[in-house]
Scaffold this motif. Structure first.
Motif, PDB file in Angstrom:
ATOM      1  N   THR A 142       0.960  -0.716  -0.172  1.00  0.00           N
ATOM      2  CA  THR A 142       0.194  -0.111   0.006  1.00  0.00           C
ATOM      3  C   THR A 142       0.749   1.291   0.020  1.00  0.00           C
ATOM      4  OG1 THR A 142       0.012   0.265   2.138  1.00  0.00           O
ATOM      5  CG2 THR A 142      -1.712  -1.441   1.648  1.00  0.00           C
ATOM      6  N   LEU A 167       0.985   4.654   5.539  1.00  0.00           N
ATOM      7  CA  LEU A 167      -0.187   4.958   5.563  1.00  0.00           C
ATOM      8  C   LEU A 167      -0.176   4.991   7.234  1.00  0.00           C
ATOM      9  CD1 LEU A 167      -2.747   2.109   7.152  1.00  0.00           C
ATOM     10  CD2 LEU A 167      -2.078   2.237   4.687  1.00  0.00           C
ATOM     11  N   GLN A 168      -0.703   5.378   8.209  1.00  0.00           N
ATOM     12  CA  GLN A 168      -1.237   5.482   9.546  1.00  0.00           C
ATOM     13  C   GLN A 168      -1.489   4.027   9.722  1.00  0.00           C
ATOM     14  OE1 GLN A 168       0.873   7.553  11.944  1.00  0.00           O
ATOM     15  NE2 GLN A 168       1.758   8.692  10.010  1.00  0.00           N
ATOM     16  N   GLY A 169      -0.683   3.319  10.140  1.00  0.00           N
ATOM     17  CA  GLY A 169      -0.998   1.818  10.302  1.00  0.00           C
ATOM     18  C   GLY A 169      -1.194   1.619  11.977  1.00  0.00           C
ATOM     19  N   LYS A 184       4.854  -3.994   7.848  1.00  0.00           N
ATOM     20  CA  LYS A 184       5.131  -1.803   7.874  1.00  0.00           C
ATOM     21  C   LYS A 184       6.334  -1.829   7.084  1.00  0.00           C
ATOM     22  CE  LYS A 184       5.547   2.716   9.467  1.00  0.00           C
ATOM     23  NZ  LYS A 184       5.197   3.363  10.750  1.00  0.00           N
ATOM     24  N   GLY A 206       4.796   2.430   3.750  1.00  0.00           N
ATOM     25  CA  GLY A 206       3.606   1.671   3.332  1.00  0.00           C
ATOM     26  C   GLY A 206       3.240   0.453   4.042  1.00  0.00           C
ATOM     27  N   VAL A 264      -8.296   0.828   9.901  1.00  0.00           N
ATOM     28  CA  VAL A 264      -7.571   1.751   9.442  1.00  0.00           C
ATOM     29  C   VAL A 264      -6.969   0.870   7.982  1.00  0.00           C
ATOM     30  CG1 VAL A 264      -5.591   0.507  10.881  1.00  0.00           C
ATOM     31  CG2 VAL A 264      -5.606   3.434   9.662  1.00  0.00           C
ATOM     32  N   PHE A 265      -7.448  -0.136   7.207  1.00  0.00           N
ATOM     33  CA  PHE A 265      -6.249  -0.653   6.326  1.00  0.00           C
ATOM     34  C   PHE A 265      -7.822  -0.229   5.476  1.00  0.00           C
ATOM     35  CE2 PHE A 265      -3.922  -2.607   9.444  1.00  0.00           C
ATOM     36  CZ  PHE A 265      -2.851  -2.590   8.024  1.00  0.00           C
ATOM     37  N   GLY A 271      -8.801   2.778   3.752  1.00  0.00           N
ATOM     38  CA  GLY A 271      -8.226   3.865   3.473  1.00  0.00           C
ATOM     39  C   GLY A 271      -7.270   3.153   3.041  1.00  0.00           C
ATOM     40  N   ALA A 272      -7.110   2.387   2.367  1.00  0.00           N
ATOM     41  CA  ALA A 272      -5.315   1.916   1.856  1.00  0.00           C
ATOM     42  C   ALA A 272      -5.220   1.810   0.250  1.00  0.00           C
ATOM     43  CB  ALA A 272      -4.880   0.179   2.154  1.00  0.00           C
TER      44      ALA A 272
END
Ligand SMILES: Cc1cc2nc3c(=O)[nH]c(=O)nc-3n(C[C@H](O)[C@H](O)[C@H](O)COP(=O)(O)OP(=O)(O)OC[C@H]3O[C@@H](n4cnc5c(N)ncnc54)[C@H](O)[C@@H]3O)c2cc1C
Length: 430
Positions: free
Chosen positions: A241, A244-246, A261, A266, A355-356, A358-359
């Motif tokens: 991905t 993103l703030q995972g 991560k 990503g 949260v994923f 919006g990946a």
């Protein structure tokens, strides 16, 4: 499209003679070359395609001791130490980070399996432990899954496959190793039954020892020499991905999805539970030997019947040194990623860690694994052919152990004290 490794200027011409020839510039062959070069032993690595073009650039980058069979744990422990020292040794970043790996379980029976594994490795001084659902919230925040618990190893970690392979290749060359890309090895040259060289598509190279680190191709290469190496191909699809703030640094494997991560911010994501098994002649020849390991795993294996069988038959099983070999016909094995499996993985992950949702998917690819009947690699000599050593069959988890596995292979080639006991990896166990 598969990940690209930074371009490296390798040697354009092959030498006429050396001490050790390594077949295959995946991470195993490259690491063995680095060790041999560090020891001042002349070594030439021959790669039919590009450095790390197959499994070694396509993997997820997990480095784990967790859930390995007990005989395989010492190799993984030795590798952890080597990973930690690798950046200084090769003078480059490899993305190593002992970020911890967590397996989450959705049922008590999975937890019982994890407890069984912990019991089996009780005397091996691992930091693995069972964790509760509350711990999981702290370790990988933001999850909404209902977990029975998990298995956690804080010292497990990750590295960046493309960085690691290219850094090792550069360091090996700086120490004197010769790496030649686009140069397939067709057969061994034998004198009085012993290895005396290899025949490549560009001619012969004389040598005293050959290390075969050919990944999924090793079985075919050895078959042509009359040696049986049982490995079956399985295909894994993954994706990456955008940043993103995972859920932080930790790497997580759930029953039907996984994430780790990346250095670029990503995440690399896979289904974890699903592998494709292309039907080939080997599926018929070897299938029965895999029944014990596959028992209980059928739901994870998706048998695909299609072009692979024809492609496999067309490649041929026997050829002479003068003839075009299968290794020149397929420079880089690049099976298509399965969009359905990847979409399922992302859906399952987003359901467990919203949260994923919006990946943004940046890339998807797949790779073919070389799986042995007991999922352990083969690292050791071939009794019938003095001078031939194998380091192959890493069964989908050879990136993490590569530093010690490559060193073990080099130790065996030059008859020095092995970094770990090689007994679990003997070819004659089959
Ligand atoms: C999708 C995927 C995810 C994975 N995830 C992980 C993970 O998270 N952690 C982990 O530990 N492992 C993982 N693995 C497994 C790991 O990538 C492999 O075990 C490891 O890379 C094997 O390295 P290798 O050098 O043996 O093989 P390869 O990287 O496949 O290299 C073999 C090389 O030999 C060359 N070759 C073969 N025959 C010849 C010939 N005759 N002449 C010249 N060259 C030849 C090939 O072209 C190839 O480049 C994963 C694998 C895949 C595909």
């Amino acid at each position: 499209m598969a990940p690209l490794i930074p371009s490296i200027q390798t040697c354009l011409d092959q030498p006429q003679a050396t001490t050790v020839v390594i077949i295959g510039a995946g991470i195993i062959g490259l690491t063995a070359a680095l060790v041999l070069a560090e020891r001042g032993i002349p070594v030439v690595v021959l790669e039919k395609g590009r450095i790390a073009g197959e499994q070694s650039s396509r993997n997820q980058g997990w480095i784990r001791k967790m859930n390995r069979s007990a005989p395989d744990v010492p190799l993984a422990q030795a590798s952890d130490r080597l990973w930690a020292d690798l950046p200084a040794r090769v003078g480059a970043e490899v993305g190593y980070c002992p970020c911890g790996i967590l397996y989450v379980a959705s049922s008590d029976s999975e937890m019982a399996t994890y407890q069984g594994w912990l019991d089996s490795v009780g005397d091996l001084e691992l930091d693995s432990r069972l964790v509760t659902a509350t711990h999981i919230q702290n370790l990988a925040p933001g999850g909404t899954g209902t977990w029975a618990g998990g298995l956690y190893t804080p010292s497990d970690g990750r590295a960046e496959p493309t960085l690691a392979a290219s850094a090792i290749a550069r360091a090996a060359m700086a120490k004197g190793a010769v790496i030649v890309e686009h140069c397939a090895v067709r057969t061994l040259s034998l004198s009085a039954g012993k290895v005396s060289g290899v025949v490549t598509e560009r001619g012969e190279i004389r040598c005293e020892q050959v290390l075969l680190a050919g990944g999924v191709w090793s079985r075919r290469f050895l078959g042509n020499q009359g040696i049986d190496l049982p490995t079956l191909p399985l295909v894994a699809s993954i994706l990456r991905t955008a940043p993103l703030q995972g859920p932080g640094e930790i790497t997580v494997g759930a029953p039907d999805c996984s994430f780790r991560k990346r250095r670029d911010g990503g995440y690399t994501i896979s289904h974890r539970g699903v592998l494709a098994a292309p039907l080939t002649l080997d599926s018929l020849l070897l299938g029965l030997r895999y029944l014990p390991v596959l028992r209980g795993q059928w739901k994870n294996i998706r048998l695909s019947v299609g072009r692979e069988l024809l492609g496999d038959l067309a490649l041929g099983r026997r050829w002479q040194a003068k003839q075009l070999s299968p290794f020149e016909r397929v420079r880089t094995l690049d099976p298509p990623a399965d969009p359905q499996v990847n979409a399922e993985a992302l859906r399952n992950l987003a359901a467990a860690w919203p949260v994923f949702k919006g990946a943004v998917v940046k890339q998807a690819w797949s790779g073919m694994l070389d799986v042995t009947p007991d999922s352990l690699p083969v690292i050791g000599p071939v009794a019938e052919v003095p001078g031939l050593t194998l380091a192959t069959g890493f069964s989908g988890h050879g990136f993490g152990t590569a530093p010690a596995a490559g060193q073990l292979a080099a130790d065996l080639v030059c008859a020095s004290e092995p970094i770990v006991d090689p007994a679990p990896y003997r070819l004659d166990r089959f």
